[in-house]
Design an enzyme around this catalytic site. Structure first.
Site, PDB file in Angstrom:
ATOM      1  N   HIS A  46       0.808  -1.227   0.000  1.00 45.63           N
ATOM      2  CA  HIS A  46       0.000   0.000   0.000  1.00 45.63           C
ATOM      3  C   HIS A  46       0.843   1.281   0.000  1.00 45.63           C
ATOM      4  O   HIS A  46       0.304   2.360  -0.197  1.00 45.63           O
ATOM      5  CB  HIS A  46      -0.940   0.006   1.204  1.00 45.63           C
ATOM      6  CG  HIS A  46      -1.981  -1.066   1.140  1.00 45.63           C
ATOM      7  ND1 HIS A  46      -2.885  -1.166   0.109  1.00 45.63           N
ATOM      8  CD2 HIS A  46      -2.250  -2.112   1.962  1.00 45.63           C
ATOM      9  CE1 HIS A  46      -3.672  -2.210   0.300  1.00 45.63           C
ATOM     10  NE2 HIS A  46      -3.308  -2.809   1.417  1.00 45.63           N
ATOM     11  N   ARG A  71       7.145  -5.424   3.115  1.00 46.19           N
ATOM     12  CA  ARG A  71       5.849  -6.052   2.813  1.00 46.19           C
ATOM     13  C   ARG A  71       5.743  -6.086   1.295  1.00 46.19           C
ATOM     14  O   ARG A  71       5.693  -5.032   0.639  1.00 46.19           O
ATOM     15  CB  ARG A  71       4.667  -5.292   3.407  1.00 46.19           C
ATOM     16  CG  ARG A  71       3.346  -5.942   2.941  1.00 46.19           C
ATOM     17  CD  ARG A  71       2.155  -5.612   3.792  1.00 46.19           C
ATOM     18  NE  ARG A  71       1.703  -4.242   3.659  1.00 46.19           N
ATOM     19  CZ  ARG A  71       0.605  -3.766   4.249  1.00 46.19           C
ATOM     20  NH1 ARG A  71      -0.135  -4.563   5.026  1.00 46.19           N
ATOM     21  NH2 ARG A  71       0.256  -2.505   4.099  1.00 46.19           N
ATOM     22  N   ASP A  85      17.143 -10.715  -1.800  1.00 46.27           N
ATOM     23  CA  ASP A  85      18.452 -10.534  -2.450  1.00 46.27           C
ATOM     24  C   ASP A  85      18.969  -9.113  -2.267  1.00 46.27           C
ATOM     25  O   ASP A  85      20.184  -8.876  -2.245  1.00 46.27           O
ATOM     26  CB  ASP A  85      18.357 -10.840  -3.958  1.00 46.27           C
ATOM     27  CG  ASP A  85      18.279 -12.335  -4.241  1.00 46.27           C
ATOM     28  OD1 ASP A  85      18.544 -13.136  -3.316  1.00 46.27           O
ATOM     29  OD2 ASP A  85      17.968 -12.698  -5.391  1.00 46.27           O
ATOM     30  N   GLU A 147      -5.794 -11.820   7.460  1.00 44.03           N
ATOM     31  CA  GLU A 147      -6.679 -10.647   7.370  1.00 44.03           C
ATOM     32  C   GLU A 147      -7.863 -10.882   6.444  1.00 44.03           C
ATOM     33  O   GLU A 147      -8.705 -10.009   6.284  1.00 44.03           O
ATOM     34  CB  GLU A 147      -5.877  -9.409   6.916  1.00 44.03           C
ATOM     35  CG  GLU A 147      -5.034  -9.625   5.660  1.00 44.03           C
ATOM     36  CD  GLU A 147      -4.144  -8.449   5.293  1.00 44.03           C
ATOM     37  OE1 GLU A 147      -4.306  -7.354   5.843  1.00 44.03           O
ATOM     38  OE2 GLU A 147      -3.276  -8.635   4.414  1.00 44.03           O
ATOM     39  N   THR A 172      -7.385  -3.551   9.453  1.00 47.60           N
ATOM     40  CA  THR A 172      -8.483  -2.987   8.657  1.00 47.60           C
ATOM     41  C   THR A 172      -9.045  -4.017   7.684  1.00 47.60           C
ATOM     42  O   THR A 172     -10.259  -4.127   7.519  1.00 47.60           O
ATOM     43  CB  THR A 172      -8.063  -1.700   7.924  1.00 47.60           C
ATOM     44  OG1 THR A 172      -6.995  -1.995   7.015  1.00 47.60           O
ATOM     45  CG2 THR A 172      -7.605  -0.630   8.893  1.00 47.60           C
ATOM     46  N   ASP A 173      -8.170  -4.811   7.060  1.00 46.19           N
ATOM     47  CA  ASP A 173      -8.692  -5.888   6.208  1.00 46.19           C
ATOM     48  C   ASP A 173      -9.407  -6.930   7.067  1.00 46.19           C
ATOM     49  O   ASP A 173     -10.423  -7.494   6.635  1.00 46.19           O
ATOM     50  CB  ASP A 173      -7.557  -6.533   5.403  1.00 46.19           C
ATOM     51  CG  ASP A 173      -7.225  -5.727   4.148  1.00 46.19           C
ATOM     52  OD1 ASP A 173      -8.172  -5.338   3.441  1.00 46.19           O
ATOM     53  OD2 ASP A 173      -6.038  -5.484   3.884  1.00 46.19           O
TER      54      ASP A 173
HETATM   55  C1  3PY Z   1      -4.565  -3.841   7.316  1.00 47.01           C
HETATM   56  O1  3PY Z   1      -4.985  -3.096   8.198  1.00 47.01           O
HETATM   57  O2  3PY Z   1      -5.281  -4.611   6.667  1.00 47.01           O
HETATM   58  C2  3PY Z   1      -3.164  -3.838   6.996  1.00 47.01           C
HETATM   59  O3  3PY Z   1      -2.744  -4.612   6.159  1.00 47.01           O
HETATM   60  C3  3PY Z   1      -2.269  -2.859   7.661  1.00 47.01           C
HETATM   61  O4  3PY Z   1      -1.388  -2.291   6.762  1.00 47.01           O
HETATM   62 MG    MG Z   2      -4.219  -5.443   4.913  1.00 49.49          MG
END
Ligand code: 3PY
Ligand code: MG
Length: 258
Positions: A46, A71, A85, A147, A172-173
């Site tokens: 993100h 990430r 790498d 998530e 949040t997800d």
């Molecule tokens: C979420 O809140 O879903 C995340 O992946 C945090 O970055």
């Molecule tokens: Mg997320």
């Protein structure tokens, strides 16, 4: 081989507190690396970061003792291997929903015979040391995010995946998957119960548990709850929140209403 500071903290029974980087800037990465945090995660999912941003930002973070993580945008072995790498000391893999996906992420992080990681550490050798390939499997963190609705349902299958170091909750997800509004620091009882269930399942399988927050208040709450890794803040919000707080203290002047 340089040791992974996050793993070292865990061996000492301590939580590792970190931040996320979303701005493609070596200077802001280096500034965040000088704040006392244990780890920083370059967010290609993100954040506004491409691979060509990530490589020099890893160099900037590695001017300090902060552990650099990435990430990745998705659970793709090619990108996982490329960021390792380049010197990331672990990956956070979003949206892992079942055992096969967790195994795919783990395999990408480990050299044969344990996994399928291809040999070719470039910057990683300068950062990690000449014996990198021999010891990398023991230092690289493979962290799967739980998530999604399927991931919640299959958390036990994911968390018990051999070789997985930690599970990272995306609040949040997770909220969306529970049919709740995507609130970060979330007090909804169903969210709280799901987070507690993931933590308990991690404990059962001796896998580390990580949580993402948007404030010191919730970071402290999750440390106290027993999380091994907590995300305090990302640099974009740190900047915005600080300036907004300072702006709100001024009198005799009207701030722009953007
Ligand atoms: C979420 O809140 O879903 C995340 O992946 C945090 O970055
Ligand atoms: Mg997320």
């Amino acid at each position: 081989m340089r040791i992974n500071r996050v793993k070292q903290l865990w061996r000492e029974g301590k939580p590792a507190i970190g931040g996320f980087l979303s701005i493609p800037s070596c200077l802001s990465a280096e500034a965040m690396a000088h704040t006392g945090l244990d780890w920083l995660c370059l967010d290609m999912q993100h954040g506004c970061l491409d691979y060509s941003d990530v490589v020099p930002m890893l160099t900037a973070v590695s001017t300090t003792a902060v552990t650099p993580l990435v990430r990745v945008p998705w659970n793709e072995p090619a990108m996982i291997m490329k960021v390792l790498d380049a010197g990331a000391y672990g990956v956070i893999v979003p949206m892992v929903s079942n055992r096969a996906e967790a195994e795919r992420a783990v395999a990408a992080c480990r050299y044969p015979p344990a996994g399928i990681r291809s040999n070719g550490p470039n910057r990683a050798v300068y950062y990690g040391g000449a014996d990198y390939q021999k010891n990398a499997d023991g230092e690289m963190l493979c962290i799967a995010m739980i998530e999604t609705a399927e991931g919640i349902e299959k958390m036990e299958d994911i968390i018990s995946t051999p070789g997985l170091d930690a599970v990272y909750i995306g609040p949040t997800d997770l909220a969306l998957s529970l049919d709740l509004p995507p609130v970060m620091d979330n007090d909804d009882p169903r969210h709280v119960a799901t987070v507690a269930r993931i933590l308990a399942t991690c404990r059962k399988h001796k896998v580390k548990a990580a949580m993402h927050t948007g404030s010191a208040k919730y970071t402290q709450r999750y440390i106290d709850q027993g999380f091994d890794m907590v995300m305090l803040v990302n640099e974009r919000l740190a900047m915005q929140n600080y300036v907004k707080a300072e702006v709100s203290k001024l009198t005799g002047w009207t701030p722009l209403a953007n």
